[in-house]
Scaffold this motif. Structure first.
Motif: not given
Length: 112
Positions: A30-57
């Protein structure tokens, strides 16, 4: 039809990713590339989702700081998820740690 070379420990039913595939190493399928992409998507996804929630609030309550708190919360939450899924810890495919632990096989500690 060509036959692929197999290592002695490899069973006939397993399919291995060729080493020529970009981002996938020969030692780790699976390589480190896939793990790196998963970490990247978790962090970016969390930032986007919680920023939108914060923007709405922020719009709801008339504030301007909750979007920043949401972005920080999303980044921390994304890193936490990736850490809990074991994506941020170093892996060794041989099943052993990088350094030997415990006494040696002959009982000699080799301490000087």
């Amino acid at each position: 039809m060509t036959e692929s070379k197999r290592t002695p420990g490899e069973d006939a039913g397993s399919s291995r990713t060729p080493a020529s595939t970009p981002g996938v190493s020969a030692e780790n399928s699976d390589g480190g590339y896939n793990a790196g992409m998963a970490v990247f998507s978790y962090i970016i996804g969390g930032i986007i989702v919680w920023s939108l929630i914060g923007w709405g609030l922020d719009n709801l309550w008339g504030t301007r700081w909750i979007v920043l708190a949401g972005a920080l919360l999303g980044a921390v939450g994304g890193f936490y998820l990736s850490h809990m899924h074991g994506l941020t810890s170093p892996r060794n495919m041989s099943g052993k740690s990088g350094a030997d632990s415990g006494p040696s096989a002959d009982g000699n500690t080799n301490a000087k």
